[in-house]
Scaffold this active site. Sequence first.
Site, mmCIF file in Angstrom:
data_model
loop_
_atom_site.group_PDB
_atom_site.id
_atom_site.type_symbol
_atom_site.label_atom_id
_atom_site.label_comp_id
_atom_site.label_asym_id
_atom_site.label_seq_id
_atom_site.Cartn_x
_atom_site.Cartn_y
_atom_site.Cartn_z
ATOM 1 N N LEU A 1 28.569 9.772 -9.481
ATOM 2 C CA LEU A 1 29.497 9.574 -9.068
ATOM 3 C C LEU A 1 29.139 7.791 -8.762
ATOM 4 O O LEU A 1 28.039 7.683 -8.578
ATOM 5 C CB LEU A 1 28.956 10.019 -7.436
ATOM 6 C CG LEU A 1 29.818 11.384 -7.037
ATOM 7 C CD1 LEU A 1 29.133 12.102 -5.963
ATOM 8 C CD2 LEU A 1 30.980 11.470 -7.332
ATOM 9 N N ASP A 2 30.339 6.476 -8.626
ATOM 10 C CA ASP A 2 29.790 4.981 -8.322
ATOM 11 C C ASP A 2 28.416 5.240 -7.527
ATOM 12 O O ASP A 2 29.188 6.095 -6.245
ATOM 13 C CB ASP A 2 31.009 4.440 -8.139
ATOM 14 C CG ASP A 2 32.265 4.478 -9.212
ATOM 15 O OD1 ASP A 2 31.265 5.414 -10.691
ATOM 16 O OD2 ASP A 2 33.019 4.455 -9.375
ATOM 17 N N MET A 3 28.202 4.340 -6.868
ATOM 18 C CA MET A 3 27.305 4.131 -6.038
ATOM 19 C C MET A 3 27.461 3.660 -4.784
ATOM 20 O O MET A 3 26.642 4.475 -3.856
ATOM 21 C CB MET A 3 26.352 2.368 -5.935
ATOM 22 C CG MET A 3 25.286 1.975 -5.212
ATOM 23 S SD MET A 3 24.226 0.928 -5.808
ATOM 24 C CE MET A 3 26.201 -0.307 -5.182
ATOM 25 N N THR B 1 30.207 5.116 -3.809
ATOM 26 C CA THR B 1 30.836 6.528 -3.286
ATOM 27 C C THR B 1 29.762 7.616 -2.887
ATOM 28 O O THR B 1 28.829 7.987 -3.428
ATOM 29 C CB THR B 1 31.944 7.007 -4.543
ATOM 30 O OG1 THR B 1 33.106 5.942 -5.678
ATOM 31 C CG2 THR B 1 32.250 8.775 -4.259
#
Length: 230
Positions: free
Chosen positions: A73-75, A77
């Site tokens: 997951l993106d940082m 998110t």
Amino acid sequence: MTPRPDLSLIRREVVYAPPADAGLDLVYVDDSLLVVNKPEGLLSVPGRGDDRQDCMVHRVQQRFPEALTVHRLDMATSGLLVFARGEAMQRALSVLFQDRQVDKRYVAVVKGLLAQDQGEIDLPLSADWPNRPRQMVCFERGKPSQTRYEVLARDLGQGETRVALTPITGRSHQLRVHMLALGHPMLGDPFYGDADSQARAPRLLLHAAALSLPHPQTGERMHWTSAPPF
């Protein structure tokens, strides 16, 4: 090539300041895999530099040393993240992700009122090299990318929409760029928001809220959910 959005208003500096380690928010665990809730602001895997080594996989490995990354997951998110327990399970789970046997559902809050209650976005995405790590819609060299969306609620007073997002493909920043392409940047997005949408939330309002996959050993369909913290 599709014109890029005006980046002149995107000025929020992205500084890595991971949340304090309060222990794992463990959603599920068995001999094959485990599922945790990743907090917003924490990298899924180590980044470049000594100051970016604190991440979700390292925190998980403190309790489960054999845990290995399967997806990210993106940082910015938050939400559900799966880890394999051992190399054999990592290979098996990776195949499930590659073969699109994993269903994922995200919840986001975006600026503006979406006109349609549901729809599908089919726009190819490519790296925006002069502005990395940003991505962009590009019909010349972009990779096929599809996202389904469904409106959950509209806040007429605030001019905002809560939306469920189902990625069909898994490109970097796909959900964020696809919503921006519709003219609805996610609130609190430091990469793709304008000054107003950035100021409306202290974090990116994007959460991995549901995940489903066949168990790599039994084949039983497993389902997990996580309520958005916003």
